[in-house]
Design a protein around this motif. Structure first.
Motif, PDB file in Angstrom:
ATOM      1  N   GLU A  63      66.761 131.744  63.417  1.00 37.03           N
ATOM      2  CA  GLU A  63      66.091 132.628  64.355  1.00 37.03           C
ATOM      3  C   GLU A  63      64.708 132.085  64.683  1.00 37.03           C
ATOM      4  O   GLU A  63      64.021 131.535  63.815  1.00 37.03           O
ATOM      5  CB  GLU A  63      65.946 134.038  63.772  1.00 37.03           C
ATOM      6  CG  GLU A  63      67.252 134.716  63.391  1.00 37.03           C
ATOM      7  CD  GLU A  63      68.052 135.198  64.583  1.00 37.03           C
ATOM      8  OE1 GLU A  63      67.501 135.208  65.713  1.00 37.03           O
ATOM      9  OE2 GLU A  63      69.224 135.566  64.400  1.00 37.03           O
ATOM     10  N   GLN A 168      62.404 124.890  73.057  1.00 39.94           N
ATOM     11  CA  GLN A 168      63.729 124.811  72.428  1.00 39.94           C
ATOM     12  C   GLN A 168      64.041 123.383  72.026  1.00 39.94           C
ATOM     13  O   GLN A 168      64.513 123.114  70.917  1.00 39.94           O
ATOM     14  CB  GLN A 168      64.795 125.325  73.394  1.00 39.94           C
ATOM     15  CG  GLN A 168      64.987 126.825  73.387  1.00 39.94           C
ATOM     16  CD  GLN A 168      66.215 127.241  74.192  1.00 39.94           C
ATOM     17  OE1 GLN A 168      66.655 126.525  75.095  1.00 39.94           O
ATOM     18  NE2 GLN A 168      66.757 128.391  73.880  1.00 39.94           N
ATOM     19  N   CYS A 198      62.360 132.017  71.924  1.00 42.66           N
ATOM     20  CA  CYS A 198      62.597 133.004  70.868  1.00 42.66           C
ATOM     21  C   CYS A 198      63.940 133.712  70.999  1.00 42.66           C
ATOM     22  O   CYS A 198      64.400 134.016  72.101  1.00 42.66           O
ATOM     23  CB  CYS A 198      61.491 134.063  70.880  1.00 42.66           C
ATOM     24  SG  CYS A 198      59.882 133.437  70.362  1.00 42.66           S
ATOM     25  N   THR A 199      64.508 133.994  69.851  1.00 38.50           N
ATOM     26  CA  THR A 199      65.682 134.862  69.790  1.00 38.50           C
ATOM     27  C   THR A 199      65.266 136.289  69.440  1.00 38.50           C
ATOM     28  O   THR A 199      66.006 137.235  69.711  1.00 38.50           O
ATOM     29  CB  THR A 199      66.674 134.363  68.729  1.00 38.50           C
ATOM     30  OG1 THR A 199      66.000 134.280  67.454  1.00 38.50           O
ATOM     31  CG2 THR A 199      67.210 132.990  69.101  1.00 38.50           C
ATOM     32  N   GLN A 200      64.105 136.431  68.845  1.00 36.33           N
ATOM     33  CA  GLN A 200      63.589 137.763  68.490  1.00 36.33           C
ATOM     34  C   GLN A 200      62.109 137.822  68.804  1.00 36.33           C
ATOM     35  O   GLN A 200      61.347 136.926  68.440  1.00 36.33           O
ATOM     36  CB  GLN A 200      63.812 138.060  67.002  1.00 36.33           C
ATOM     37  CG  GLN A 200      63.264 139.413  66.557  1.00 36.33           C
ATOM     38  CD  GLN A 200      63.459 139.660  65.076  1.00 36.33           C
ATOM     39  OE1 GLN A 200      64.535 139.405  64.533  1.00 36.33           O
ATOM     40  NE2 GLN A 200      62.433 140.146  64.400  1.00 36.33           N
ATOM     41  N   TYR A 232      68.831 133.936  78.796  1.00 40.09           N
ATOM     42  CA  TYR A 232      67.721 134.346  77.930  1.00 40.09           C
ATOM     43  C   TYR A 232      67.867 135.827  77.596  1.00 40.09           C
ATOM     44  O   TYR A 232      67.658 136.689  78.446  1.00 40.09           O
ATOM     45  CB  TYR A 232      66.392 134.088  78.637  1.00 40.09           C
ATOM     46  CG  TYR A 232      65.158 134.485  77.855  1.00 40.09           C
ATOM     47  CD1 TYR A 232      64.913 133.963  76.596  1.00 40.09           C
ATOM     48  CD2 TYR A 232      64.225 135.387  78.392  1.00 40.09           C
ATOM     49  CE1 TYR A 232      63.777 134.314  75.884  1.00 40.09           C
ATOM     50  CE2 TYR A 232      63.085 135.735  77.690  1.00 40.09           C
ATOM     51  CZ  TYR A 232      62.860 135.201  76.443  1.00 40.09           C
ATOM     52  OH  TYR A 232      61.733 135.546  75.741  1.00 40.09           O
ATOM     53  N   PRO A 234      66.597 137.691  74.440  1.00 36.91           N
ATOM     54  CA  PRO A 234      66.000 137.885  73.119  1.00 36.91           C
ATOM     55  C   PRO A 234      66.115 139.338  72.671  1.00 36.91           C
ATOM     56  O   PRO A 234      66.250 140.256  73.492  1.00 36.91           O
ATOM     57  CB  PRO A 234      64.534 137.509  73.347  1.00 36.91           C
ATOM     58  CG  PRO A 234      64.291 137.890  74.778  1.00 36.91           C
ATOM     59  CD  PRO A 234      65.578 137.564  75.499  1.00 36.91           C
TER      60      PRO A 234
END
Length: 317
Positions: A63, A168, A198-200, A232, A234
């Protein structure tokens, strides 16, 4: 190295100290992976990892997380540091990136030690990211910051880049479970590109009018990015910091956030003078402080441990 106490494990797992001892014996945790201090038993990250894996926590996760808000003074850096330290104490491999020109995370974690490379050097010199990484422990690594990071935007503007994949690609191939961005308060180009990796996204807010306005603005930036980049998606949530249930105005603003329907973490971080004391003295939070307990609960929610505990309790009932 941050160690985890038996009490912390019992709170996170919802079991008795005797059950923790039984698990340690069942899993054949080596004595060298634990420490006895006074009457308390402490577990090293390798031992905690064995226990949490047995309880169903996955350690193959990857993550990329950020702590952000357009408004300053909400405690982003303190939460980023303590989240990174907590995750590493649980046996996750963590990289914390200080992308704030003020460099408060760098000052806290490096405590005056000299360093040469920052995210600014990675942008301007096309260096491999490994050149800027500093190992703080086996489980926690760090990329520091300084005032030059504030000059990143003009250099980014001169590059022919794909915004969506810029960071990324830079982060690709790194062997970490959690990569954590500590972002500055502005919505700079640097911050925007970091958010796109970001994923979170944890949008930190205190319950003041200006902070909540910053919260709403940050959500709007994320929504616009999601409309521009269809891949995208997130997980963006509000993280309430410095919460004081005695303040009527805070409760009213909390109600407003809920009515608007902005996603929120289940837990809040209560107001606690130990945050300032720890930052000033550059020492960890006291184990029994509200601050430490709330950070632990927040991390449990992030890694999915809270959900597992709820599920286990429901099964027992």
């Amino acid at each position: 190295m941050n160690l985890v106490t038996t009490n912390e494990l019992t709170n996170s797992l919802g079991v008795t100290p005797q059950r923790i001892a039984s698990l340690a014996k069942q899993l054949n945790i080596p004595n060298e992976d634990t420490e006895i201090k006074g009457r308390s038993k402490f577990y090293k990250p390798s031992a905690v990892k064995m226990i949490l894996q047995h309880r169903g926590i996955k350690y193959d996760t990857r993550e990329v997380i950020s702590f952000c808000n357009n408004k300053g003074g909400v405690g982003k850096t303190s939460l980023a540091i303590n989240t990174a330290m907590r995750l590493s104490s649980l046996g996750f491999k963590v990289l914390l990136i200080d992308a704030d020109p003020q460099g408060n995370a760098s000052s806290f974690l490096l405590q005056g030690h000299k360093y040469e490379k920052t995210i600014f050097n990675l942008i301007t010199e096309n260096l491999p990211i490994q050149k800027a990484i500093i190992g703080l422990s086996d489980y926690l690594h760090f990329i520091p910051s300084n005032l030059m990071v504030g000059n990143s935007d003009p250099h980014i503007a001169t590059k022919q880049i794909n915004q969506r994949t810029f960071f990324q690609n830079m982060l690709k191939g790194l062997d970490y479970n959690y990569i954590i961005w500590d972002l500055s308060q502005s919505m700079s180009q640097l911050n925007f590109l970091a958010l796109l990796s970001c994923t979170q996204i944890n949008i930190v807010t205190i319950l003041s009018v200006f902070s909540v306005e910053g919260l709403e603005m940050t959500f709007e930036v994320i929504k616009k990015a999601m409309s521009n980049f269809l891949d995208y998606r997130p997980d963006a949530k509000t993280l309430i910091n410095q919460f004081d249930s005695r303040m009527t105005s805070a409760l009213e603003l909390l109600s407003d956030i809920r009515e608007v329907g902005l996603p929120m973490f289940a837990g809040v971080i209560r107001t606690d003078s130990n945050f300032n004391k720890a930052q000033t003295s550059k020492t960890p939070l006291p184990l029994n402080s509200n601050a430490a307990k709330d950070i632990n609960n927040f991390v449990d929610e992030v890694i999915g441990l809270s959900a597992l505990k709820v599920k286990a309790n429901a099964t027992v009932q």
